[in-house]
Design an enzyme around this catalytic site. Structure first.
Site, short mmCIF file in Angstrom:
data_model
loop_
_atom_site.label_atom_id
_atom_site.label_comp_id
_atom_site.label_asym_id
_atom_site.label_seq_id
_atom_site.Cartn_x
_atom_site.Cartn_y
_atom_site.Cartn_z
N HIS A 101 -15.02 -1.74 -1.11
CA HIS A 101 -15.43 -2.89 -1.54
C HIS A 101 -14.50 -3.65 -2.63
O HIS A 101 -14.34 -4.66 -2.65
CB HIS A 101 -16.82 -3.03 -2.27
N HIS B 198 -19.01 3.53 8.62
CA HIS B 198 -19.66 2.83 7.73
C HIS B 198 -18.77 2.01 6.69
O HIS B 198 -18.98 0.77 6.29
CB HIS B 198 -20.29 3.59 6.75
N HIS C 238 -24.54 -5.16 3.82
CA HIS C 238 -24.92 -4.81 5.32
C HIS C 238 -25.97 -5.99 5.88
O HIS C 238 -25.80 -6.03 7.20
CB HIS C 238 -26.17 -3.62 5.18
N ASP D 286 -19.03 -1.99 6.14
CA ASP D 286 -18.90 -2.80 4.71
C ASP D 286 -17.91 -3.85 4.99
O ASP D 286 -17.99 -4.86 4.19
CB ASP D 286 -18.77 -1.73 3.75
#
Length: 315
Positions: free
Chosen positions: A265, A238, A83, A242
């Site tokens: 991720h 979101h 972030h 990321d």
């Protein structure tokens, strides 16, 4: 465009999402061409700086991508960097020193918005040195079953992202945006991390989410989110946030169109590894021509369908 850094220091005290510990963070201005450098002040000694740096020639390596991005180098690690890195990239911060009193960046409210606010309060300073960017010259892709992320040549930075969760409160969501400072600040930065309520106990048994709460994450119960959403599609926003933060670990802004389907991720980290293994697929330059070749197919940009991406990617 010229490189930028902060005008003044930022001071933050917060909790680590996964460690649950209180963390002090300072973000300091840095010189041109120094990049983003993380420093563990709890490990630093008179003779050892305990720091890691980003980019192809830096010392940072992704050592874990399980519910957060963890960097390792020089014998230590720092987690949940995505972030803050996204805020740096979204606001055009090329150089900064991040000092941390522990092994994790504070989670704040689970989004990049607090970091955006703090950076804007500190102000930005032009350093008078041309900004270097990574320009894609051919597509690079990673796939794992129905998960996929591909980056295509383009004349700007764009993200097309699709998620597909079995949970009815999330389901299938798609987003396609050209990412500049305005769209990042208004449309991605406020989107918070999220998890399913049924997974919380499992995460904590694995030593994760020990600092998680409704104050720093959207928690989705059986019938829907336990807290109010900031966007109707906050979940996919979101994931795109990321992705911005993970790609920032390349050390320079990327000019390309990233198309992701159910990535996250772990897939982002695999894409970074693939980029490093295929250095002929991109160049570092201070000039960005009007066009760089063929973008992702127009239908893909509109729909985000993984079937089109799979057929279009070749390298």
């Amino acid at each position: 465009m010229t490189q930028r850094t902060l005008k003044t220091r930022i001071d933050v005290v917060g909790v680590g999402l996964h460690t649950g510990r209180k963390i002090r963070m300072q973000v300091l201005p840095a010189a041109a061409d120094s990049g983003i450098r993380f420093v563990r002040t709890d490990l630093r000694t008179e003779h050892d700086d305990a720091s890691i740096t980003m980019g192809p020639e830096g010392t940072a390596r992704i050592s874990r991508a399980d519910h957060a991005t963890t960097l390792s180098g020089n014998g230590f690690s720092i987690s949940t960097v995505e972030h803050l890195m996204a805020a740096f990239r979204g606001l055009g911060v090329d150089n900064a020193i991040v000092q941390l009193s522990d092994a994790e960046v504070p989670i704040m409210d689970g989004s990049a918005a607090p970091f955006v606010y703090l950076i804007k309060e500190a102000g930005l300073r032009d350093l008078g040195v041309p900004r270097r960017v990574i320009r894609m010259t051919r597509a690079v892709s990673v796939m794992d079953g129905d998960r996929e992320v591909t980056i295509y040549p383009a004349d700007h930075f764009r993200i097309t992202y699709t998620i597909d969760f079995a949970h009815p409160a999330i389901g299938r969501q798609s987003l396609s945006r050209s990412i500049d400072e305005r769209t990042f600040v208004n449309e991605l930065a406020p989107a918070r991390t999220f998890c399913l309520l049924k997974d919380v106990q499992m995460l904590r048994q694995r030593g994760l989410a020990l600092g998680g709460s409704l104050a720093n994450a959207v928690v989705v119960g059986d019938t829907g989110p336990l807290n109010s959403l900031r966007f109707h599609d906050e979940f996919v926003r979101h994931k795109a946030l990321d992705l911005v933060g993970d790609l920032a670990l390349m050390g320079h802004p990327i000019i390309g169109h990233v198309v992701a389907h159910r990535a996250g991720h772990e897939m982002n980290s695999r894409l970074l590894i693939e980029l490093m293994a295929n250095r002929d697929a991109w160049v570092v330059t201070t000039r960005v021509p009007a066009t760089h070749g063929v973008e992702a197919p127009a239908a893909l940009a509109a729909s985000g369908q993984p079937e089109i991406a799979r057929g279009a990617a070749s390298y």
